[in-house]
Write a protein that holds these residues in place. Structure first.
Motif, mmCIF file in Angstrom:
data_model
loop_
_atom_site.group_PDB
_atom_site.id
_atom_site.type_symbol
_atom_site.label_atom_id
_atom_site.label_comp_id
_atom_site.label_asym_id
_atom_site.label_seq_id
_atom_site.Cartn_x
_atom_site.Cartn_y
_atom_site.Cartn_z
ATOM 1 N N ASN A 40 0.814 -1.220 0.000
ATOM 2 C CA ASN A 40 0.000 0.000 0.000
ATOM 3 C C ASN A 40 0.849 1.273 0.000
ATOM 4 O OD1 ASN A 40 -2.474 -1.378 -0.007
ATOM 5 N ND2 ASN A 40 -2.430 -1.619 2.219
ATOM 6 N N SER A 67 -5.118 -2.267 -7.892
ATOM 7 C CA SER A 67 -4.732 -3.417 -7.065
ATOM 8 C C SER A 67 -3.224 -3.519 -6.875
ATOM 9 C CB SER A 67 -5.237 -4.723 -7.698
ATOM 10 O OG SER A 67 -6.627 -4.824 -7.622
ATOM 11 N N SER A 102 -6.497 -9.397 5.108
ATOM 12 C CA SER A 102 -7.143 -8.095 4.915
ATOM 13 C C SER A 102 -6.636 -7.396 3.657
ATOM 14 C CB SER A 102 -6.899 -7.212 6.142
ATOM 15 O OG SER A 102 -7.429 -5.924 5.943
ATOM 16 N N ILE A 103 -5.322 -7.418 3.450
ATOM 17 C CA ILE A 103 -4.734 -6.776 2.274
ATOM 18 C C ILE A 103 -5.155 -7.493 0.994
ATOM 19 C CG2 ILE A 103 -2.523 -6.537 1.058
ATOM 20 C CD1 ILE A 103 -1.335 -5.430 3.590
ATOM 21 N N GLU A 105 -7.794 -9.329 0.493
ATOM 22 C CA GLU A 105 -9.232 -9.092 0.283
ATOM 23 C C GLU A 105 -9.452 -7.776 -0.461
ATOM 24 O OE1 GLU A 105 -12.947 -10.583 0.469
ATOM 25 O OE2 GLU A 105 -11.473 -11.484 1.814
ATOM 26 N N GLU A 106 -8.713 -6.769 -0.068
ATOM 27 C CA GLU A 106 -8.821 -5.456 -0.725
ATOM 28 C C GLU A 106 -8.286 -5.500 -2.146
ATOM 29 O OE1 GLU A 106 -9.877 -1.425 -0.871
ATOM 30 O OE2 GLU A 106 -10.290 -2.897 0.706
ATOM 31 N N SER A 107 -7.142 -6.120 -2.346
ATOM 32 C CA SER A 107 -6.515 -6.156 -3.671
ATOM 33 C C SER A 107 -7.311 -6.980 -4.670
ATOM 34 C CB SER A 107 -5.098 -6.715 -3.571
ATOM 35 O OG SER A 107 -4.265 -5.863 -2.829
ATOM 36 N N SER A 109 -10.448 -7.271 -4.876
ATOM 37 C CA SER A 109 -11.792 -6.727 -5.099
ATOM 38 C C SER A 109 -12.157 -6.860 -6.578
ATOM 39 C CB SER A 109 -11.819 -5.254 -4.683
ATOM 40 O OG SER A 109 -12.760 -4.530 -5.418
ATOM 41 N N LYS A 112 -11.653 -3.646 -8.664
ATOM 42 C CA LYS A 112 -10.247 -3.278 -8.887
ATOM 43 C C LYS A 112 -9.592 -4.184 -9.925
ATOM 44 C CE LYS A 112 -9.366 -1.150 -4.399
ATOM 45 N NZ LYS A 112 -8.540 -1.174 -3.158
ATOM 46 N N TRP A 156 -11.192 -15.424 -4.518
ATOM 47 C CA TRP A 156 -10.153 -14.568 -5.102
ATOM 48 C C TRP A 156 -9.740 -15.061 -6.487
ATOM 49 C CZ3 TRP A 156 -6.822 -14.724 -0.005
ATOM 50 C CH2 TRP A 156 -7.441 -13.911 0.950
#
Length: 355
Positions: A40, A67, A102-103, A105-107, A109, A112, A156
């Motif tokens: 990030n 991402s 957590s990271i 999961e965000e990437s 998305s 994204k 994912w």
């Protein structure tokens, strides 16, 4: 003091009497902290984006790649994500497990990833972006997801599909037109990328792509003899051009054919040279630090070559010794705290230790 701490951590890798290289939970957590810190982190950044309009000129890395914008460049972010997945899948009781999930999961998305996929058609010349080094790491990332029988990995994997499909489309269009291989020791190395692509094709069952890659590899390398590996490395190499070729051929040739090919590929002086540990004159130099990665990539290439050779083969016995020396000498260096190495070297270390 930093080196002393690092040496202690590295020593924990060796967990049995034979000093076999194994990745411990403690070392895995330490290595994971490196991509966790930079995934990030948007700046400094090397976008490699071809600017065609004034609007392009003001786009930030995160706007271009929602991402995979961190870790200095796109491919390093991609293989940083791969590394975190590999550790989640293979290392029990990982200390930073929750943060990694957590990271990721965000990437991963869906929105994204769709934007990442659209990059290759949205901008002029973008179809050449990260060809083929970054492409190879996307397939390695997808392969890791496909290997992991976990509910989140399945989600994912599906989310990544638009980007994987786009990379596959580009590669299948490019491969027939690739007349010559790139024999460099840095990103465009053709043999490295083809090896990863073959691994992916076998994992997901894409037989036609596997066959296309194998056929092209034979065109490029089957008749190669007396490779001039005595001239390696160049000053910023993180691949051994000759070992990447040998590793690729170990994937596609039967054992007897590969052993015969390898004996014609390497001369004595070339074998002796590639077994030399690279000299790192300045770990703070963003190009010179590539040579640390060279040791790790040599180690993983040698492992695949070892596995493809008969037990009594002389080269196999040499590589068994050399491989461990490369890792032993390189692991302490990556903890010396320089972003030129911090943003990518942990991935190479983990691949060398776990593949």
């Amino acid at each position: 003091m930093r080196f002393a701490v690092s040496f202690f951590l590295v020593s924990t890798v060796f967990i049995n009497a034979q000093q076999k290289l194994e990745l411990t939970t403690e070392m895995a957590s330490k290595l994971a902290s490196m991509p966790l810190k930079c995934i990030n982190q948007e700046y400094p950044n090397k976008t490699a984006h071809v600017i065609n309009t004034e609007k392009d000129a003001i786009l930030t890395p995160k706007e271009l790649h929602p991402s995979f914008y961190g870790c200095f460049d796109w491919h390093s972010s991609v293989h940083g994500h791969w590394m975190l997945l590999r550790l989640l899948r293979t290392v029990p009781y990982l200390e930073n497990k929750d943060k990694i999930i957590s990271i990721l999961e965000e990437s991963f998305s869906p929105e994204k990833i769709k934007e990442e996929a659209s990059y290759f058609t949205k901008y002029q010349v973008a179809q050449n972006f990260e060809r083929t080094y970054g492409w190879a790491w996307i397939l390695k990332l997808d392969e890791e997801l496909a290997r992991w029988n976990h509910p989140k990995a399945k989600i994912w994997h599906q989310n990544l599909k638009p980007l994987t499909d786009e990379i596959l489309r580009l590669w299948k269009a490019y491969l027939p037109k690739q007349t010559y291989p790139n024999r460099t020791g840095i990103h465009p190395n053709t043999a490295f990328a083809m090896s990863f692509a073959i691994d992916w094709a076998r994992q997901v069952g894409d037989k036609s792509f596997e066959e296309e890659l194998s056929a092209k590899a034979k065109i490029f390398y089957l008749n190669n003899v007396k490779t001039p590996a005595y001239l390696e490395p160049d000053g910023s190499d993180f691949f051994s051009p000759s070992l990447e070729i040998a590793e690729l051929m170990s994937r596609i040739l039967p054992q007897k054919d590969f052993e015969k090919w390898l004996n014609q590929f390497y001369e004595k002086r070339s074998l002796e040279n590639i077994e030399q540990i690279p000299i790192i004159s300045d770990v703070n130099d963003y190009q010179t630090v590539h040579l640390v990665g060279l040791s790790f990539s040599k180690a993983w290439a040698m492992k695949n070559i070892i596995n493809a050779l008969p037990e009594k083969n002389a080269i196999r016995k040499r590589f068994e010794i050399s491989r461990e020396k490369f890792i032993e000498n390189s692991l302490p260096i990556i903890f010396q705290g320089n972003y030129g190495g911090d943003h990518w070297l942990a991935s190479f270390a983990v691949y060398a230790l776990t593949h």
